[in-house]
Design an enzyme around this catalytic site. Structure first.
Site, PDB file in Angstrom:
ATOM      1  N   VAL A 104     -62.010 -11.036 -61.056  1.00  0.00           N
ATOM      2  CA  VAL A 104     -62.082 -10.113 -61.812  1.00  0.00           C
ATOM      3  C   VAL A 104     -62.681 -10.648 -63.116  1.00  0.00           C
ATOM      4  CG1 VAL A 104     -60.373  -8.260 -63.451  1.00  0.00           C
ATOM      5  CG2 VAL A 104     -59.665  -9.291 -61.333  1.00  0.00           C
ATOM      6  N   CYS A 105     -63.423  -9.635 -63.705  1.00  0.00           N
ATOM      7  CA  CYS A 105     -64.144  -9.998 -64.838  1.00  0.00           C
ATOM      8  C   CYS A 105     -63.487  -9.416 -66.171  1.00  0.00           C
ATOM      9  CB  CYS A 105     -65.551  -9.878 -64.965  1.00  0.00           C
ATOM     10  SG  CYS A 105     -66.435 -10.596 -66.541  1.00  0.00           S
ATOM     11  N   LEU A 106     -62.403 -10.042 -66.759  1.00  0.00           N
ATOM     12  CA  LEU A 106     -61.818  -9.534 -68.001  1.00  0.00           C
ATOM     13  C   LEU A 106     -61.627 -10.755 -68.839  1.00  0.00           C
ATOM     14  CD1 LEU A 106     -60.444  -6.833 -69.052  1.00  0.00           C
ATOM     15  CD2 LEU A 106     -58.181  -7.935 -68.162  1.00  0.00           C
TER      16      LEU A 106
END
Lengths: 180, 432
Positions: A104-106
């Site tokens: 996840v790119c958060l």
């Protein structure tokens, strides 16, 4: 040896022995029991005794990803909240900010994590990814490019993949909430 | 000869005349800054040399310095814990180790070296983790000095010593001296559990571990570090599944190095090396021997002053910045009320044996002096009642009707968390 006890009696007469729960444990208890999740998010604990490992299901009620149910695994270690929880998507989803391995790119899950943030912030951040996918920080580059180039085509791709269809030779998981 | 040996507060035959001549200048008479409780002479020397038991955590860069300093200052009963073995890269600064020791446990080699070099000192090593030891083990020491390189181990040690404090036992309060270095920077601090600020109080002051945005790693690497992170964060789990990277396994590092190098070539990035790969995945910060020496010396000075009351001790945080010339600053780090370890409120509550959990919760909510909104309760590993999330609320709901006395023993602890509390409230329950 310096006499510390007299200082203690003076300043801290009420101190009591603490239970044998780690700071991380208490902090997770605090984070979880104060969660105020909208109806679009649900947690599930495979082992209710273990607060450090659970899944979150997000069912967005608007936006491009509406009607899907997306599952994320949360793994919290004893260095929480110094370290962020490890979060992964357990399905194969066509999304600019998720790769096909579930990464996840958060920002708050990595470079912008701070101990003052909590699980509520992480969950809200994840839901936001489905409401406003961000093509500028792509993890799935093809999806991001498609989204920038041809929004309608991207939308069609999202709908196809959500039903468990294939796209460019890749199979995606059926995430329709009705199918689960 | 015999007389002067006795006069040194030590009957050990390994002592020689005037062995402690210089240290005794400080211990034989009070000075203007000595603690009022300081009793110059035989008593304090006897305590330091025969009675005081000190624990050193870590036998690495700081640990070697600390052990040597303590032994030469006159501490005679030293214990040391370290879970590591000696690596060849340690030898430039961890001076108790020699090339023949590579691969052996640090604690054991360090202990042997000190005992051989400084007569009359007993160093008891433990090769293993601090978590292996229980409260009774830690209770035997007068003082603990940490020379660690991990936040996690420090947090554990700090929490253990804070939790050890028993209001009915003065001996349970163990001063903790914590040293730490990072390149040219360092810090030494004195933590008096439950009295002064603890390690956890200052946790949010720490630099966060270097992390690169995962999208940069995945798509637009610019630095050799991005390639290494790509190999360890994305490629390793993809190829190896659940198997974790063992950062001490040369084969694992080798794999990451190869994968990172390949990626670096694709993006024309230079600078991926074996040692950088190891450095990034193990988060290695180059250690400077002289920084370790300064910080260890400062820690041992504090240990000596606290053990002897011969001078005022550090209150409570000393920081050293050697990156731009020399700068140091000493200040009192304040205790945090909402510290998860030493803060939080605690109170005694006396309730009837017949009270249900629900009644206790109502009381916590209603009582004027507490007024907690929506409290969640646990005791050790047991969840008594959780307000959220729904699944855990349902799972714990049956407990509401149970008697508190069935779930918690007399004098037991209940941890209460709620939005209205800064962190948590610790309830000690006694039954009437």
């Amino acid at each position: 040896m310096i006499s510390l006890w007299s200082m203690k009696k003076k300043e801290d007469a009420a101190a009591k022995k603490k239970p044998k729960t780690s700071a991380a444990q208490i902090r997770v208890q605090k984070d979880l029991t104060e969660l105020d999740l909208p109806s679009t998010m649900k947690t599930y604990f495979p082992d209710p005794q273990n607060l450090l490992s659970f899944t979150l299901t997000i069912t967005p009620d608007e936006g491009m990803y509406k009607d899907g149910a997306y599952n994320f695994s949360f793994e919290i270690n004893n260095n929480y909240p110094h370290e962020p929880p490890k979060v992964k998507c357990t399905q194969v989803i066509y999304h600019p900010n998720l790769d096909l391995d579930g990464n996840v790119c958060l920002n708050i899950l990595r470079e912008d994590w701070k101990p003052v943030l909590n699980l509520n912030a992480v969950m809200t951040g994840l839901q936001y990814l489905f409401l406003e996918p961000n093509a500028d920080d792509p993890l799935n580059k093809e999806a991001a490019e498609e989204m920038r180039r041809d929004r309608d085509q991207f939308l069609r791709n999202v709908r196809v993949t959500m039903r468990g269809g294939s796209l460019k030779g890749k199979r995606y998981d059926n995430v329709l909430a009705s199918a689960q | 000869m015999a007389e002067s040996t006795m006069a040194n507060g030590n009957a050990n035959t390994s002592d020689w005349q005037d062995r402690y001549y210089h240290v005794d200048q400080v211990l034989d008479r009070p000075g203007p800054r000595t603690d009022p409780s300081f009793a110059a002479g035989e008593g304090v020397k006897d305590f330091l040399r025969n009675k005081c038991k000190i624990l050193v955590i870590g036998a690495g860069g700081l640990g070697c310095e600390i052990l040597a300093n303590l032994a030469l200052t006159g501490f005679k009963d030293i214990h040391v814990i370290d879970m590591d073995t000696i690596d060849i890269s340690n030898l430039n600064r961890q001076f108790l180790f020699r090339p023949k020791d590579v691969g052996k446990p640090k604690a054991i080699v360090a202990a042997e070296f000190i005992m051989k070099r400084v007569p009359g000192v007993k160093v008891t090593p433990y090769y293993g983790k601090i978590q292996d030891k229980d409260d009774d083990y830690y209770l035997q020491f007068n003082l603990v000095i940490c020379g660690l390189d991990s936040v996690e181990a420090r947090r554990w040690m700090n929490a253990t010593l804070v939790n050890l404090v028993d209001p009915e036992n003065p001996e349970s309060l163990k001063p903790l001296i914590d040293g730490g270095t990072e390149g040219f920077k360092g810090q030494a601090r004195v933590i008096l559990p439950t009295i002064s600020s603890c390690y956890e109080c200052s946790l949010d002051m720490l630099n966060k571990p270097t992390a690169f945005p995962i999208c940069t790693i995945a798509n637009t690497p610019r630095l050799p570090e991005h390639c290494i992170e790509w190999a360890s964060v994305l490629e390793w789990p993809r190829v190896h599944g659940d198997k974790k990277v063992d950062t001490d396994d040369p084969e694992h590092i080798g794999w990451l190095f190869q994968v990172a190098s390949k990626r670096a070539r694709e993006f024309n990035i230079e600078g991926v090396t074996w040692s950088l790969t190891q450095g990034v995945v193990k988060n290695i910060i180059p250690a400077i021997a002289s920084t370790n020496a300064i910080i260890a010396a400062s820690c041992c000075n504090e240990a000596f002053k606290i053990a002897t009351s011969s001078a005022a001790y550090l209150d409570n945080y000393f920081m050293l910045i050697g990156t731009d010339g020399v700068y140091s600053y000493t200040f009192q780090y304040e205790k945090r009320d909402d510290c998860p370890v030493c803060g939080g409120e605690s109170m005694d509550i006396s309730i009837s044996k017949e009270w249900t959990v629900e009644r206790l919760i109502d009381t916590l909510t209603e009582r004027q002096d507490i007024q907690i909104k929506k409290p969640s309760l646990s005791s050790g590993d047991m969840h008594i009642y959780f307000q959220a999330p729904p699944q855990l609320e349902q799972a714990t709901r049956p407990n509401l009707e149970k008697k508190v006395s069935e779930l918690v023993k007399d004098g037991g602890e209940i941890t209460v968390t709620a939005t209205t509390l800064p962190f948590s409230l610790s309830l000690r329950v006694t039954f009437t």
